[in-house]
Design a protein around this motif. Sequence first.
Motif, short mmCIF file in Angstrom:
data_model
loop_
_atom_site.label_atom_id
_atom_site.label_comp_id
_atom_site.label_asym_id
_atom_site.label_seq_id
_atom_site.Cartn_x
_atom_site.Cartn_y
_atom_site.Cartn_z
N LEU A 108 2.74 -4.80 -3.54
CA LEU A 108 3.03 -3.81 -4.59
C LEU A 108 2.35 -4.18 -5.90
CD1 LEU A 108 4.83 -1.22 -4.31
CD2 LEU A 108 5.05 -2.84 -2.42
N ASP A 109 2.32 -5.47 -6.22
CA ASP A 109 1.71 -5.90 -7.48
C ASP A 109 0.21 -5.59 -7.52
OD1 ASP A 109 4.07 -6.79 -8.53
OD2 ASP A 109 3.65 -8.93 -8.25
N VAL A 115 -3.14 -0.88 -10.01
CA VAL A 115 -3.74 0.40 -10.37
C VAL A 115 -3.19 0.88 -11.70
CG1 VAL A 115 -4.02 2.82 -9.68
CG2 VAL A 115 -4.13 1.01 -7.96
N TYR A 116 -1.88 0.77 -11.86
CA TYR A 116 -1.23 1.12 -13.14
C TYR A 116 -1.83 0.33 -14.30
CZ TYR A 116 2.29 0.19 -16.75
OH TYR A 116 2.92 -0.04 -17.94
N HIS A 117 -1.97 -0.99 -14.12
CA HIS A 117 -2.53 -1.81 -15.20
C HIS A 117 -3.94 -1.34 -15.57
CE1 HIS A 117 0.25 -5.42 -14.03
NE2 HIS A 117 0.85 -4.60 -14.87
N SER A 118 -4.76 -1.09 -14.55
CA SER A 118 -6.15 -0.69 -14.81
C SER A 118 -6.20 0.65 -15.52
CB SER A 118 -6.93 -0.63 -13.49
OG SER A 118 -6.92 -1.89 -12.84
N THR A 136 -8.92 6.46 -7.65
CA THR A 136 -8.11 5.42 -7.03
C THR A 136 -8.36 5.40 -5.52
OG1 THR A 136 -6.23 6.90 -6.72
CG2 THR A 136 -6.34 5.68 -8.80
N ILE A 137 -7.94 4.33 -4.88
CA ILE A 137 -8.16 4.19 -3.43
C ILE A 137 -6.80 4.07 -2.76
CG2 ILE A 137 -9.38 2.98 -1.61
CD1 ILE A 137 -11.20 4.03 -3.85
N SER A 138 -6.50 5.04 -1.92
CA SER A 138 -5.30 4.98 -1.10
C SER A 138 -5.72 4.59 0.33
CB SER A 138 -4.57 6.32 -1.13
OG SER A 138 -3.45 6.30 -0.27
N SER A 139 -5.17 5.27 1.30
CA SER A 139 -5.45 5.01 2.71
C SER A 139 -4.88 6.16 3.51
CB SER A 139 -4.78 3.70 3.15
OG SER A 139 -4.76 3.57 4.56
N ALA A 140 -5.42 6.37 4.69
CA ALA A 140 -4.82 7.37 5.58
C ALA A 140 -3.34 7.10 5.77
CB ALA A 140 -5.54 7.38 6.92
N ILE A 141 -2.97 5.82 5.80
CA ILE A 141 -1.57 5.50 6.06
C ILE A 141 -0.72 5.52 4.78
CG2 ILE A 141 -2.08 4.26 8.16
CD1 ILE A 141 -1.65 1.65 6.70
N GLY A 142 -1.32 5.90 3.67
CA GLY A 142 -0.53 6.26 2.51
C GLY A 142 -0.01 7.68 2.62
N THR A 143 -0.60 8.44 3.54
CA THR A 143 -0.22 9.83 3.75
C THR A 143 0.67 9.99 4.98
OG1 THR A 143 -2.29 10.58 2.74
CG2 THR A 143 -1.11 12.16 4.14
N GLY A 158 2.42 5.37 -3.12
CA GLY A 158 2.63 5.34 -4.56
C GLY A 158 1.36 5.60 -5.34
N VAL A 159 0.25 5.05 -4.87
CA VAL A 159 -1.04 5.28 -5.53
C VAL A 159 -1.39 6.77 -5.54
CG1 VAL A 159 -3.54 4.93 -5.33
CG2 VAL A 159 -1.98 2.99 -5.10
N GLU A 160 -1.15 7.44 -4.42
CA GLU A 160 -1.48 8.86 -4.34
C GLU A 160 -0.68 9.67 -5.36
OE1 GLU A 160 -1.31 10.32 -0.34
OE2 GLU A 160 -2.79 8.87 0.38
N ASN A 161 0.62 9.42 -5.46
CA ASN A 161 1.43 10.21 -6.39
C ASN A 161 1.23 9.78 -7.84
OD1 ASN A 161 2.74 12.51 -5.61
ND2 ASN A 161 4.79 11.66 -5.86
N LEU A 162 0.92 8.52 -8.07
CA LEU A 162 0.56 8.08 -9.42
C LEU A 162 -0.70 8.83 -9.87
CD1 LEU A 162 0.67 6.22 -11.91
CD2 LEU A 162 -0.54 4.49 -10.55
N THR A 163 -1.65 8.97 -8.97
CA THR A 163 -2.90 9.67 -9.31
C THR A 163 -2.63 11.12 -9.65
OG1 THR A 163 -4.09 8.19 -7.81
CG2 THR A 163 -5.21 10.20 -8.50
#
Length: 252
Positions: A108-109, A115-118, A136-143, A158-163
């Motif tokens: 998670l960090d 991603v949040y920090h950047s 940002t870079i997610s993954s198929a398995i983020g979906t 989380g990356v997908e929804n943050l984006t």
Amino acid sequence: MDTQRFKGKVALITGAASGIGAATARRIAAEGGTVVAADRDGVAAEVLGKELGGRGYRLDVTDPDRTEEVVGAVTAELGSIHVLVSAAGVDVCDTVPNTTPEQWRTILDVDLTGVYHSCRSVLPGFIAQGGGAIVTISSAIGTVGERNRSAYCAAKAGVENLTRAMALDHGRDGIRANCVAPGLIDTPLIRNGKVGGEDDPGAMQAMVDRHHALGRIGQPEEVAAAIAFLASDDASFITGAVLPVDAGWTAQ
């Protein structure tokens, strides 16, 4: 096609020392951009940055102070940053009961909080200059999820929804935020056979057979092409998107 889409632009790429990050750095540099390669392997980042005529920095994205420091140094030296590609990532393959709290925090960090920090570090500059592009870079398995990848699935979702949230928050600031969601890509992690929690390289081919409609593994350059598109003015009316680059994985 304009092959100099990034002429006059500075692109900061985290996780740039290898894999998708390195391929993206090369693609943007080939299209005229000034690349700033950032990676926790500072030596590799500096070598790549120099090779591409840009800059290289040691950066652990889990460290917010160092992230701010790098962004400040780049801005001071090059004037501004126009593109952020947040590609730093790690993986642990296991179920929730078998994932230790330390492993969970690490994933998670790096994969989400990094991603949040950047993004938090570049956004004030983007707002001040009236625009910028984040990929940002997610993954198929983020979906869609996957067995034995609980922490990674959670982080990438989380990356997908943050984006999406950043796209909504900052569209009126002239800032676009989009996400690329790759399938299995021929990176060092995959080549070493570390997929699905197994050391057997055959596990990778089994996943390709199960998930990829195209029947083969992807190459980092194929993901880099999608990232470059989203970061360029060719995607000027696209924001908040999650673009699958997954050989049909999430079409199933």
